[in-house]
Write a protein that holds these residues in place. Structure first.
Motif, mmCIF file in Angstrom:
data_model
loop_
_atom_site.group_PDB
_atom_site.id
_atom_site.type_symbol
_atom_site.label_atom_id
_atom_site.label_comp_id
_atom_site.label_asym_id
_atom_site.label_seq_id
_atom_site.Cartn_x
_atom_site.Cartn_y
_atom_site.Cartn_z
ATOM 1 N N ALA A 21 21.140 4.108 6.011
ATOM 2 C CA ALA A 21 22.507 3.849 5.569
ATOM 3 C C ALA A 21 22.521 3.589 4.070
ATOM 4 N N LYS A 22 21.538 2.867 3.585
ATOM 5 C CA LYS A 22 21.434 2.606 2.148
ATOM 6 C C LYS A 22 21.224 3.917 1.394
ATOM 7 N N ASP A 23 20.374 4.790 1.934
ATOM 8 C CA ASP A 23 20.135 6.090 1.310
ATOM 9 C C ASP A 23 21.410 6.926 1.276
ATOM 10 N N VAL A 24 22.186 6.881 2.352
ATOM 11 C CA VAL A 24 23.446 7.630 2.407
ATOM 12 C C VAL A 24 24.400 7.110 1.338
ATOM 13 N N ARG A 25 24.527 5.783 1.241
ATOM 14 C CA ARG A 25 25.417 5.210 0.215
ATOM 15 C C ARG A 25 24.989 5.612 -1.189
ATOM 16 N N SER A 26 23.690 5.587 -1.448
ATOM 17 C CA SER A 26 23.185 5.961 -2.771
ATOM 18 C C SER A 26 23.485 7.414 -3.089
ATOM 19 N N LEU A 27 23.285 8.280 -2.115
ATOM 20 C CA LEU A 27 23.546 9.701 -2.324
ATOM 21 C C LEU A 27 25.030 9.962 -2.519
ATOM 22 N N MET A 28 25.863 9.267 -1.755
ATOM 23 C CA MET A 28 27.313 9.415 -1.914
ATOM 24 C C MET A 28 27.738 9.031 -3.321
ATOM 25 N N LYS A 29 27.153 7.969 -3.832
ATOM 26 C CA LYS A 29 27.514 7.492 -5.160
ATOM 27 C C LYS A 29 26.991 8.428 -6.253
ATOM 28 N N SER A 30 25.732 8.821 -6.144
ATOM 29 C CA SER A 30 25.134 9.624 -7.207
ATOM 30 C C SER A 30 25.636 11.062 -7.222
ATOM 31 N N MET A 31 25.871 11.631 -6.041
ATOM 32 C CA MET A 31 26.306 13.027 -5.970
ATOM 33 C C MET A 31 27.788 13.163 -5.675
ATOM 34 N N ARG A 32 28.442 12.040 -5.467
ATOM 35 C CA ARG A 32 29.869 12.027 -5.148
ATOM 36 C C ARG A 32 30.192 12.965 -3.996
ATOM 37 N N CYS A 33 29.474 12.760 -2.906
ATOM 38 C CA CYS A 33 29.694 13.585 -1.727
ATOM 39 C C CYS A 33 30.180 12.718 -0.573
ATOM 40 N N THR A 34 30.596 13.374 0.492
ATOM 41 C CA THR A 34 31.089 12.661 1.666
ATOM 42 C C THR A 34 29.934 12.059 2.459
ATOM 43 N N LYS A 35 30.275 11.165 3.373
ATOM 44 C CA LYS A 35 29.266 10.560 4.252
ATOM 45 C C LYS A 35 28.549 11.647 5.052
ATOM 46 N N GLU A 36 29.346 12.567 5.565
ATOM 47 C CA GLU A 36 28.792 13.629 6.396
ATOM 48 C C GLU A 36 27.847 14.530 5.601
ATOM 49 N N LYS A 37 28.235 14.886 4.378
ATOM 50 C CA LYS A 37 27.396 15.737 3.540
ATOM 51 C C LYS A 37 26.105 15.004 3.168
ATOM 52 N N ALA A 38 26.199 13.726 2.865
ATOM 53 C CA ALA A 38 25.017 12.939 2.515
ATOM 54 C C ALA A 38 24.046 12.891 3.694
ATOM 55 N N MET A 39 24.568 12.710 4.901
ATOM 56 C CA MET A 39 23.691 12.672 6.070
ATOM 57 C C MET A 39 23.059 14.039 6.319
ATOM 58 N N GLU A 40 23.807 15.090 6.046
ATOM 59 C CA GLU A 40 23.258 16.441 6.188
ATOM 60 C C GLU A 40 22.123 16.659 5.187
ATOM 61 N N LEU A 41 22.342 16.267 3.947
ATOM 62 C CA LEU A 41 21.323 16.430 2.903
ATOM 63 C C LEU A 41 20.070 15.605 3.199
ATOM 64 N N LEU A 42 20.257 14.443 3.802
ATOM 65 C CA LEU A 42 19.130 13.585 4.145
ATOM 66 C C LEU A 42 18.494 13.971 5.485
#
Length: 56
Positions: A21-42
């Motif tokens: 969850a922390k990784d998802v939040r970090s990715l959302m912030k740094s890449m300005r992407c959605t929760k779903e996209k961040a989880m897909e990327l991770l």
């Protein structure tokens, strides 16, 4: 009186989910992407995604 049962495997799963969850939040912030996209990327498995969403 309450009896508490400690489950090491369950604790490990919770810690891992919190970390993801922390990784998802970090990715959302740094890449300005959605929760779903961040989880897909991770590459978070679909069965874990609902649990991660509740932690965000």
């Amino acid at each position: 009186m309450f009896a508490l049962k400690w489950d090491a495997d369950e604790e490990k799963k919770v810690i891992q989910a919190e970390s993801r969850a922390k990784d998802v939040r970090s990715l959302m912030k740094s890449m300005r992407c959605t929760k779903e996209k961040a989880m897909e990327l991770l590459e978070i498995p679909a069965d874990l995604q609902p649990k991660i969403l509740t932690m965000l």
